[in-house]
Enzyme design. Structure first.
Site, PDB file in Angstrom:
ATOM      1  N   ASP A  47       0.889  -1.126   0.053  1.00  0.00           N
ATOM      2  CA  ASP A  47       0.015   0.029  -0.089  1.00  0.00           C
ATOM      3  C   ASP A  47       1.084   1.223  -0.035  1.00  0.00           C
ATOM      4  O   ASP A  47       2.082   1.257   0.579  1.00  0.00           O
ATOM      5  CB  ASP A  47      -1.055   0.212   1.131  1.00  0.00           C
ATOM      6  CG  ASP A  47      -1.728  -1.156   1.196  1.00  0.00           C
ATOM      7  OD1 ASP A  47      -2.177  -1.515   0.115  1.00  0.00           O
ATOM      8  OD2 ASP A  47      -2.451  -1.418   2.507  1.00  0.00           O
ATOM      9  N   ARG A  48       0.127   2.369  -0.507  1.00  0.00           N
ATOM     10  CA  ARG A  48       1.093   3.622  -0.561  1.00  0.00           C
ATOM     11  C   ARG A  48       1.737   3.774   0.805  1.00  0.00           C
ATOM     12  O   ARG A  48       2.688   4.430   0.991  1.00  0.00           O
ATOM     13  CB  ARG A  48       0.130   4.645  -1.141  1.00  0.00           C
ATOM     14  CG  ARG A  48       0.976   5.821  -1.239  1.00  0.00           C
ATOM     15  CD  ARG A  48       0.156   7.213  -2.000  1.00  0.00           C
ATOM     16  NE  ARG A  48      -0.951   7.277  -1.308  1.00  0.00           N
ATOM     17  CZ  ARG A  48      -1.304   8.557  -0.581  1.00  0.00           C
ATOM     18  NH1 ARG A  48      -0.066   9.110  -0.461  1.00  0.00           N
ATOM     19  NH2 ARG A  48      -2.277   8.879  -0.044  1.00  0.00           N
TER      20      ARG A  48
END
Length: 295
Positions: free
Chosen positions: A138-139
Site C-alpha cells: 500500500d502507498r
C-alpha cells in the site's frame, strides 16, 4: 539480454518445441506468444526455431526472458529512487518509503515508484527494462518490495507468492497490547464498502501469525507473517484483534503527523527465478516506530 537455457531431456525427445516450452520449461502461454515474434526469441542449439519444430534429446533450447512491458517513460519530476536492496538482470528489490505509491492512479498520477524505477533503469542503460512489482505494498506502507525485470521472472515470482513459497515478514506498531505474546488470527476477509475489507464468514480464508517483540505503555511492536495474501490482511486482522495498526485511517485512527502507517515490510525471502538460489532482502524499520514505543 537475459536468456532461459534448458537442455532437452530424454522425455522431450520427439516432442514439439511448443510442448517443451510450456511443459518442461514451465513458460506461460503469454510469454511464449510474445517471444515467438521476437528476433532470436527462441533458439534451438543457437538457431531460431518455430514452435512446431521437433526437439531432440540433448539439444539446447534458449528463450529470451527480456520480453515484456518496458518501464513507463518517467516525467520530468521523477522522484529519487528508493534504496536498492538487491538487483541483477532479473530482480529489483527496493526499500519503498511510506507515502510513495507503486503505480500511477487517479489520485497519484506521478511521483510513483514506477516513475522512479523508469528513470533509474534508463540511467543505467536499461531502456527496455520492465518494472513488474510482485510483492505489492500500500502507498502508506514502507519496506521491502520485489519487482521483476522481465515477464519470465514475473511469472516465476508470482507463482512463489501464490504458493506461499515467497516468505514475507512484517513489523508493525499497533495500538494497545495483544492478549498474549504470540498467536494467529484465522478469520476470513470479504469485500466491504468501497475499498474497505472486513472479517466475514462469507470471505476468503485468511491467516496472519504474530508475535510480540516489544511492549510500550500505549503501543506494541509486533512481527507478523502471512499464510495468505488478502488485500489489507494485516490491517484488517489487527483491527479484528482489537489492536489496529498505528495511523491506519481505514481500520483505526489517522495520525497526520506521521508519513504513513506503522506497518513495514521488514524482510523478503524468495527463490531466484533463474538460478533457484535463495535470495533474502531486509529493510530497517523507520526510526519513528521506536518513538511510539517510548511514549
Amino acid at each position: 539480454m537475459v536468456r532461459i537455457e534448458y537442455t532437452a531431456a530424454e522425455a522431450d525427445d520427439g516432442r514439439p518445441l511448443r510442448a517443451v516450452l510450456r511443459g518442461s520449461m514451465g513458460l506461460s502461454a503469454s510469454l511464449v506468444k510474445t517471444v515467438k515474434w521476437q528476433a532470436d526469441g527462441i533458439l534451438i542449439d543457437g538457431v531460431p526455431a518455430r514452435l512446431d519444430a521437433v526437439v531432440r534429446r540433448g539439444q539446447r533450447v534458449s528463450v529470451a526472458a527480456s520480453a515484456g512491458t518496458a518501464a513507463r517513460q518517467p516525467d520530468c519530476q521523477a522522484p529519487p529512487m528508493p534504496p536498492v536492496l538487491y538487483e541483477d538482470d532479473c530482480l529489483l528489490i527496493v526499500d519503498k518509503p511510506a507515502g510513495m505509491a507503486v503505480h500511477p492512479s487517479a489520485g497519484h498520477p506521478a511521483g510513483t515508484l514506477a516513475d522512479a524505477a523508469a528513470a533509474y533503469l534508463r540511467q543505467r542503460g536499461e531502456a527496455d527494462g520492465a518494472f513488474c512489482p510482485v510483492s505489492r505494498l500500500d502507498r502508506h506502507t514502507s519496506g521491502v518490495l520485489c519487482a521483476a525485470k522481465n515477464r519470465f521472472a514475473a511469472q516465476r515470482l508470482s507463482a512463489q507468492l501464490q504458493s506461499g513459497e515467497m516468505r514475507r515478514v512484517y513489523r508493525a506498531v499497533v495500538c494497545g497490547s495483544p492478549p498474549a505474546d504470540e498467536g494467529a488470527v484465522d478469520a476470513p476477509i470479504a469485500q466491504g464498502q468501497g475499498v474497505r475489507r472486513e472479517v466475514s464468514p462469507s470471505g476468503r480464508p485468511a491467516v496472519t501469525h504474530w508475535r510480540v517483540l516489544r511492549r510500550g505503555s500505549t503501543h506494541t511492536l509486533l512481527e507478523l507473517w502471512l499464510e495468505t495474501g488478502r488485500t489489507h490482511q494485516i490491517r484488517v486482522h489487527m483491527a479484528h484483534l482489537g489492536c489496529p495498526v498505528e495511523g491506519d485511517f481505514l481500520y483505526g485512527t489517522e495520525n497526520p503527523s506521521r508519513p504513513g502507517f506503522a506497518l513495514h515490510a521488514w524482510s523478503l525471502t524468495l527463490r531466484h527465478p533463474l538460478t533457484a538460489e535463495k535470495v533474502t532482502a531486509c529493510a530497517p524499520m523507520p526510526a519513528w516506530f521506536g518513538e511510539l514505543l517510548e511514549k
